[in-house]
Design an enzyme around this catalytic site. Sequence first.
Site, PDB file in Angstrom:
ATOM      1  N   ASN A   1       0.891  -1.168   0.000  1.00  0.00           N
ATOM      2  CA  ASN A   1       0.000   0.000   0.000  1.00  0.00           C
ATOM      3  C   ASN A   1       0.930   1.219   0.000  1.00  0.00           C
ATOM      4  O   ASN A   1       1.620   1.476   0.981  1.00  0.00           O
ATOM      5  CB  ASN A   1      -0.863  -0.040   1.249  1.00  0.00           C
TER       6      ASN A   1
ATOM      7  N   GLN B   1      -2.309   6.616  -1.998  1.00  0.00           N
ATOM      8  CA  GLN B   1      -2.712   7.815  -1.277  1.00  0.00           C
ATOM      9  C   GLN B   1      -1.550   8.807  -1.183  1.00  0.00           C
ATOM     10  O   GLN B   1      -0.380   8.405  -1.128  1.00  0.00           O
ATOM     11  CB  GLN B   1      -3.187   7.487   0.153  1.00  0.00           C
TER      12      GLN B   1
ATOM     13  N   ASN C   1      -6.877  10.503  -1.249  1.00  0.00           N
ATOM     14  CA  ASN C   1      -6.980   9.329  -2.110  1.00  0.00           C
ATOM     15  C   ASN C   1      -6.529   9.645  -3.534  1.00  0.00           C
ATOM     16  O   ASN C   1      -6.415  10.816  -3.932  1.00  0.00           O
ATOM     17  CB  ASN C   1      -8.420   8.818  -2.145  1.00  0.00           C
TER      18      ASN C   1
ATOM     19  N   CYS D   1      -5.906   6.112   7.677  1.00  0.00           N
ATOM     20  CA  CYS D   1      -5.224   5.108   6.853  1.00  0.00           C
ATOM     21  C   CYS D   1      -4.195   4.424   7.739  1.00  0.00           C
ATOM     22  O   CYS D   1      -3.204   5.043   8.143  1.00  0.00           O
ATOM     23  CB  CYS D   1      -4.553   5.745   5.640  1.00  0.00           C
TER      24      CYS D   1
ATOM     25  N   ASN E   1      -2.002   1.872   7.205  1.00  0.00           N
ATOM     26  CA  ASN E   1      -0.666   1.649   6.665  1.00  0.00           C
ATOM     27  C   ASN E   1       0.125   2.949   6.600  1.00  0.00           C
ATOM     28  O   ASN E   1       1.329   2.985   6.880  1.00  0.00           O
ATOM     29  CB  ASN E   1      -0.756   1.005   5.279  1.00  0.00           C
TER      30      ASN E   1
ATOM     31  N   ASN F   1     -12.928   5.702   8.986  1.00  0.00           N
ATOM     32  CA  ASN F   1     -13.509   5.638   7.647  1.00  0.00           C
ATOM     33  C   ASN F   1     -14.420   4.406   7.595  1.00  0.00           C
ATOM     34  O   ASN F   1     -14.235   3.445   8.337  1.00  0.00           O
ATOM     35  CB  ASN F   1     -12.418   5.584   6.569  1.00  0.00           C
TER      36      ASN F   1
ATOM     37  N   HIS G   1     -16.295   0.935   6.716  1.00  0.00           N
ATOM     38  CA  HIS G   1     -15.907  -0.373   6.182  1.00  0.00           C
ATOM     39  C   HIS G   1     -17.078  -1.338   6.174  1.00  0.00           C
ATOM     40  O   HIS G   1     -17.871  -1.378   7.125  1.00  0.00           O
ATOM     41  CB  HIS G   1     -14.781  -0.984   7.031  1.00  0.00           C
TER      42      HIS G   1
ATOM     43  N   GLU H   1     -10.531  -0.401  -1.817  1.00  0.00           N
ATOM     44  CA  GLU H   1     -10.485   0.811  -1.010  1.00  0.00           C
ATOM     45  C   GLU H   1     -11.284   1.946  -1.643  1.00  0.00           C
ATOM     46  O   GLU H   1     -11.209   2.180  -2.861  1.00  0.00           O
ATOM     47  CB  GLU H   1      -9.037   1.264  -0.805  1.00  0.00           C
TER      48      GLU H   1
ATOM     49  N   CYS I   1      -4.757  -2.906   3.215  1.00  0.00           N
ATOM     50  CA  CYS I   1      -5.460  -1.776   3.810  1.00  0.00           C
ATOM     51  C   CYS I   1      -5.435  -1.957   5.322  1.00  0.00           C
ATOM     52  O   CYS I   1      -6.020  -2.909   5.845  1.00  0.00           O
ATOM     53  CB  CYS I   1      -6.902  -1.704   3.303  1.00  0.00           C
TER      54      CYS I   1
ATOM     55  N   GLY J   1      -8.778  -1.485   6.951  1.00  0.00           N
ATOM     56  CA  GLY J   1      -9.606  -2.619   6.528  1.00  0.00           C
ATOM     57  C   GLY J   1      -9.288  -3.870   7.330  1.00  0.00           C
ATOM     58  O   GLY J   1     -10.182  -4.633   7.715  1.00  0.00           O
TER      59      GLY J   1
END
Length: 294
Positions: free
Chosen positions: A14, A50, A68, A77, A79, A162, A164, A214, A223, A226
Amino acid sequence: MPSVPFRKMYGLGNDFIVLDGRKDPSISKAAESSRATRLTDRKTGIGCDQLIILEKSETALTGMRIINADGSEVGACGNATRCIGGLLFEEDPSLKEVTIQTKAGLLKCYKGATADMITVNMSEPKLLWSQVPVKDDVDTLHCGDKVTAEGLTDCAACSMGNPHATFFVDDCEKIKLEELGHGLEHHAFFPEKCNVSVVTVAKDKSYIRMRVWERGTGITLACGTGACATLVNAVRRGLIGKEQGYKAEVRMDGGSLTIKYAPKGSGDADEGNVFMSGSYATAFTGEIPEALWG
């Protein structure tokens, strides 16, 4: 404007363009949609999932904005948080923990057993329908037939800063995520769109296999939020529990993260918060030419 320095970083594939605006606020102009999409374009720009912009913060060691590939800004985010945590530890090796301010709130990062390993306290997941958010007043643990696609139904929803949607299936490799992802992301049930994960819990519960689409980017190799949402929803459904230490290895196309979520009332020392542990790396550094910056 003169050329702008950047750092290309990644966590499990990522990948991110990291710009440092802590001393130069004009760097934040990279967040403008037209400029961000030029930079993130993999054919005509630098290319990434990103764009990350570091900014001065009054409440943390740094602020972090996340843009994004489609130019939209998001709140979290996982990662990227590990990457920036690692970068801050590189800048000051004496630190044992650092705090990063994001749109979704303050996140703490801790040094891992090796230099490339970072643990992030991703804070509490948001579980109420209005917090995710979803359109209808439902139990987010079982959304039933509110969102369906070929081979997919009854997702569990939560927010890690965010939104999911997690679909538990017998074999996530068989799901045509590249065909279904866009429609699920933009489904009317998710007023702010959503990230979509299809997951399979190993029979012996030793790991969880996850594939992800994503929001604002499409299919990615990994993710972090995620993976956190996947473990949270697996614990909520009783698929992972006390016997596993409320913890699991979440295996994605780009690699694995270890995620822990002990729910409130479990008696675990870490109850309530989600902890994510994994590696990060810098691929290369460079300068953005004036023509690309625009």
